[in-house]
Write an enzyme that holds these catalytic residues in place. Structure first.
Site, PDB file in Angstrom:
ATOM      1  N   LYS A   1       2.202   2.811   2.303  1.00 31.76           N
ATOM      2  CA  LYS A   1       1.768   3.685   3.395  1.00 31.76           C
ATOM      3  C   LYS A   1       2.756   3.516   4.543  1.00 31.76           C
ATOM      4  O   LYS A   1       3.193   2.405   4.838  1.00 31.76           O
ATOM      5  CB  LYS A   1       0.395   3.243   3.922  1.00 31.76           C
TER       6      LYS A   1
ATOM      7  N   LYS B   1       0.819  -1.223   0.000  1.00 29.76           N
ATOM      8  CA  LYS B   1       0.000   0.000   0.000  1.00 29.76           C
ATOM      9  C   LYS B   1       0.848   1.267   0.000  1.00 29.76           C
ATOM     10  O   LYS B   1       0.307   2.378  -0.071  1.00 29.76           O
ATOM     11  CB  LYS B   1      -0.929  -0.010   1.226  1.00 29.76           C
TER      12      LYS B   1
HETATM   13  N1  C2G Z   1     -12.907   5.677   6.193  1.00 30.59           N
HETATM   14  C1  C2G Z   1     -14.105   6.391   6.319  1.00 30.59           C
HETATM   15  N2  C2G Z   1     -14.078   7.716   6.523  1.00 30.59           N
HETATM   16  C2  C2G Z   1     -12.896   8.373   6.633  1.00 30.59           C
HETATM   17  C3  C2G Z   1     -11.686   7.670   6.526  1.00 30.59           C
HETATM   18  C4  C2G Z   1     -11.718   6.303   6.305  1.00 30.59           C
HETATM   19  O1  C2G Z   1     -15.203   5.802   6.223  1.00 30.59           O
HETATM   20  N3  C2G Z   1     -12.908   9.728   6.845  1.00 30.59           N
HETATM   21  C5  C2G Z   1     -12.977   4.234   5.958  1.00 30.59           C
HETATM   22  C6  C2G Z   1     -12.301   3.815   4.667  1.00 30.59           C
HETATM   23  O2  C2G Z   1     -13.181   4.008   3.573  1.00 30.59           O
HETATM   24  C7  C2G Z   1     -12.002   2.347   4.930  1.00 30.59           C
HETATM   25  C8  C2G Z   1     -11.750   2.311   6.441  1.00 30.59           C
HETATM   26  O3  C2G Z   1     -12.279   3.543   6.976  1.00 30.59           O
HETATM   27  O4  C2G Z   1     -13.147   1.557   4.627  1.00 30.59           O
HETATM   28  C9  C2G Z   1     -10.284   2.193   6.785  1.00 30.59           C
HETATM   29  O5  C2G Z   1      -9.621   3.274   6.172  1.00 30.59           O
HETATM   30  P1  C2G Z   1      -8.048   3.106   5.858  1.00 30.59           P
HETATM   31  O6  C2G Z   1      -7.341   2.637   7.075  1.00 30.59           O
HETATM   32  O7  C2G Z   1      -7.571   4.317   5.131  1.00 30.59           O
HETATM   33  O8  C2G Z   1      -8.097   1.864   4.835  1.00 30.59           O
HETATM   34  P2  C2G Z   1      -7.365   1.741   3.426  1.00 30.59           P
HETATM   35  O9  C2G Z   1      -5.967   2.210   3.556  1.00 30.59           O
HETATM   36  O10 C2G Z   1      -8.270   2.337   2.442  1.00 30.59           O
HETATM   37  O11 C2G Z   1      -7.255   0.136   3.262  1.00 30.59           O
HETATM   38  O12 C2G Z   1      -7.807  -4.072   1.213  1.00 30.59           O
HETATM   39  C10 C2G Z   1      -8.433  -2.844   1.525  1.00 30.59           C
HETATM   40  C11 C2G Z   1      -7.463  -1.900   2.186  1.00 30.59           C
HETATM   41  O13 C2G Z   1      -6.823  -2.514   3.295  1.00 30.59           O
HETATM   42  C12 C2G Z   1      -8.182  -0.635   2.631  1.00 30.59           C
END
Ligand code: C2G
Length: 133
Positions: A47, A45
């Site tokens: 990240k 990712k």
């Molecule tokens: N999320 C949300 N609102 C935000 C930030 C995040 O609803 N303001 C949701 C994202 O859409 C996601 C979840 O919280 O469903 C986790 O966000 P992240 O940790 O950023 O996940 P991500 O890096 O998108 O990883 O295989 C899928 C990936 O692991 C998703």
């Protein structure tokens, strides 16, 4: 028992994540969170996390909506997870809308509206700029 799964890094944990986890749990009786490992975040990712996996896991396990935390090690494990954990519903925020429709033959796929005004990136930027909320 209706089993729900969602995936993510959840670093730095904030109320947008909590809103997602609460709504995901409301879609069933049991919520599994597949939490991105440090290696997957770095290699898959691109990240960088503030908290390592074990700390992020500890935080998620303290949330009332979360029943089980498992490691997310790669992009390809979702179908296996759905089978292994007998998942009925796969949930992600709608920034992922459509990206996981290939899972529809295996379970219900739900994309929930993100919480618009908050993100880990914004938190980091505000902290750097000394702007509290
Ligand atoms: N999320 C949300 N609102 C935000 C930030 C995040 O609803 N303001 C949701 C994202 O859409 C996601 C979840 O919280 O469903 C986790 O966000 P992240 O940790 O950023 O996940 P991500 O890096 O998108 O990883 O295989 C899928 C990936 O692991 C998703």
């Amino acid at each position: 028992m209706k089993r729900v799964i969602t995936y993510g890094t959840f670093d730095l944990l904030h109320y947008g994540h909590i809103n997602l986890l609460r709504r995901a749990r409301e879609l069933g009786d049991y919520l599994i969170v597949a939490l991105s490992t440090d290696e997957f975040n770095q290699d898959g990712k691109h990240k960088t996390c503030y908290f390592p996996y074990e700390k992020r896991k500890q935080l998620l396990e303290a949330i009332r909506y979360v029943d089980l935390v498992i490691p997310e090690e790669n992009w390809e494990q979702k179908e296996q997870d759905i089978r292994e954990y007998h998942v009925d519903t796969f949930v992600m925020g709608d920034d992922w809308k459509g990206k996981f429709d290939f899972l529809k033959p295996y379970c219900q796929v739900v994309y929930l509206p993100r919480t618009p005004e908050i993100s880990s990136t914004k938190v980091r930027r505000d902290l750097e700029e000394g702007a509290g909320r």
